[in-house]
Enzyme design. Structure first.
Site, PDB file in Angstrom:
ATOM      1  CG  HIS A   1      32.965  38.061  35.226  1.00 47.98           C
ATOM      2  ND1 HIS A   1      32.393  39.188  35.754  1.00 47.98           N
ATOM      3  CD2 HIS A   1      32.673  37.049  36.074  1.00 47.98           C
ATOM      4  CE1 HIS A   1      31.755  38.869  36.881  1.00 47.98           C
ATOM      5  NE2 HIS A   1      31.915  37.584  37.093  1.00 47.98           N
TER       6      HIS A   1
ATOM      7  CG  ASP B   1      38.614  34.408  40.638  1.00 46.68           C
ATOM      8  OD1 ASP B   1      38.306  35.356  39.895  1.00 46.68           O
ATOM      9  OD2 ASP B   1      39.244  34.545  41.695  1.00 46.68           O
TER      10      ASP B   1
END
Length: 340
Positions: free
Chosen positions: A43, A13
């Site tokens: 993503h 992340d």
């Protein structure tokens, strides 16, 4: 010819998708290849007012001139992959994608086992996508491969040959790594890790290239690191503190709220060493100092931000070449010409 690997330097992340999108638009690679574990890594790709949650297709797909590849080391969930191909049909992904015929296949039984195993689901905090059980079956040599799945036959190829041929011809290759360094099965916060290594060396192996073919390793750090699921997080702050800073995030795959912490300089140094980093990309600088939002010139950053960046460079001994100052792709400072 340049072969670059993008690696997460924390627990995932970190904003790798934004960095990859920028590099694709600026450097125009011939091939974008995905390494990593499998569909347990999500993503978010933002294009205009549209957001795409991607788990299998390389996140550089918006750059339409590049071939897209999924390396042999990646686990494939055919259902997830085929849905993404259909979702991204406006980007001609179907015509551009090659899946290595040796990719391991996640079956429904793997996902069921992943979700029902109390150790994995409750103690470790697995994503439930079947990656751990599938990688176990791969080690036992009983896992199916992409070449065994009829629905994938139109996409199969030898990614190692494609990428090595491209490099021999002087073409540019961008390799996307997934997750983050400290989710590595070997070097992460074991047992709260993923089911294989997640450093640059493994991403090169996933695609099928040797270490001498790699020119740049760009490790991505977030100014305030985050983590989803259980496991050690030495610099973690309270949720209330994170909310005061305006940092409320959720995992792309699981939807779970991300834990938030302060930047860990010692861990950053370790990540750079483990990956052989040649560059650092720093994201979320606008959250570290709100006055930096949207700034595109290093000289216009605040003294606080400059000191933060200089400290990262001093401790890691690696230049910070890309600095993200906002969510939009153009909100970035590119120092590669000055520092490399």
């Amino acid at each position: 010819m340049v072969c670059s690997i993008i690696v997460g330097g924390q627990w995932g992340d970190e904003g790798k998708g934004k960095i990859i999108s920028y590099l694709c638009s600026e450097d125009k690679p011939n091939i974008i290849a995905r390494g990593g574990v499998g569909p347990n890594a999500g993503h978010t790709v933002t294009i205009g007012d549209k957001k795409f949650g991607i788990r299998m297709v390389p996140t550089g797909f918006p750059y339409r001139e590049a071939k897209l590849c999924i390396g042999a080391g990646v686990l494939v969930d055919p259902d997830v992959l085929l849905k993404e191909i259909e979702m991204l049909k406006e980007f001609n992904v179907k015509e551009r994608l090659t899946v290595d015929y040796r990719c391991g296949i996640i079956e429904e039984r793997h996902k069921i086992e992943d979700r029902e195993d109390k150790h994995l689901s409750e103690e470790i905090g697995t994503t439930g996508t079947g990656c751990g059980p599938a990688n176990r079956d791969r080690v036992l040599r009983i896992l199916k491969q992409a070449k065994d799945i009829d629905e994938l036959k139109d996409y199969l190829g030898d990614v190692s040959e494609i990428v090595n041929d491209a490099l021999d011809e002087g073409k540019d290759v961008l390799i996307e790594g997934t997750q983050g360094t400290f989710l590595s099965l070997y070097y992460g916060t074991y047992p709260y890790v993923t089911s294989k290594d997640t450093t640059a060396s493994s991403f090169a192996a996933d695609i099928g290239i040797g270490p001498t073919k790699v020119d740049e390793v760009i490790v991505v750090f977030k100014s305030f690191p985050t983590r989803v699921g259980a496991g050690p997080f030495p610099t973690e702050m309270s949720l209330e503190e994170a909310e005061k800073l305006g940092i409320v995030e959720y995992g792309t795959v699981t939807g779970r709220r991300r834990r938030v912490g302060y930047f860990d300089f010692d861990l950053a140094r370790k990540a750079c060493r483990l990956n052989g980093a040649t560059q650092i990309a720093l994201t979320g600088l606008d959250k570290y100092d709100k006055s930096c939002y949207g700034v595109r010139e290093f000289e216009k950053l605040s003294d606080k931000a400059k000191e933060f960046i200089e400290k990262i460079e001093d401790i890691t001994k690696v230049p910070v070449t890309l600095i993200s100052t906002g969510p939009e792709m153009k909100q970035i400072i590119d120092l590669r010409k000055e520092k490399l």
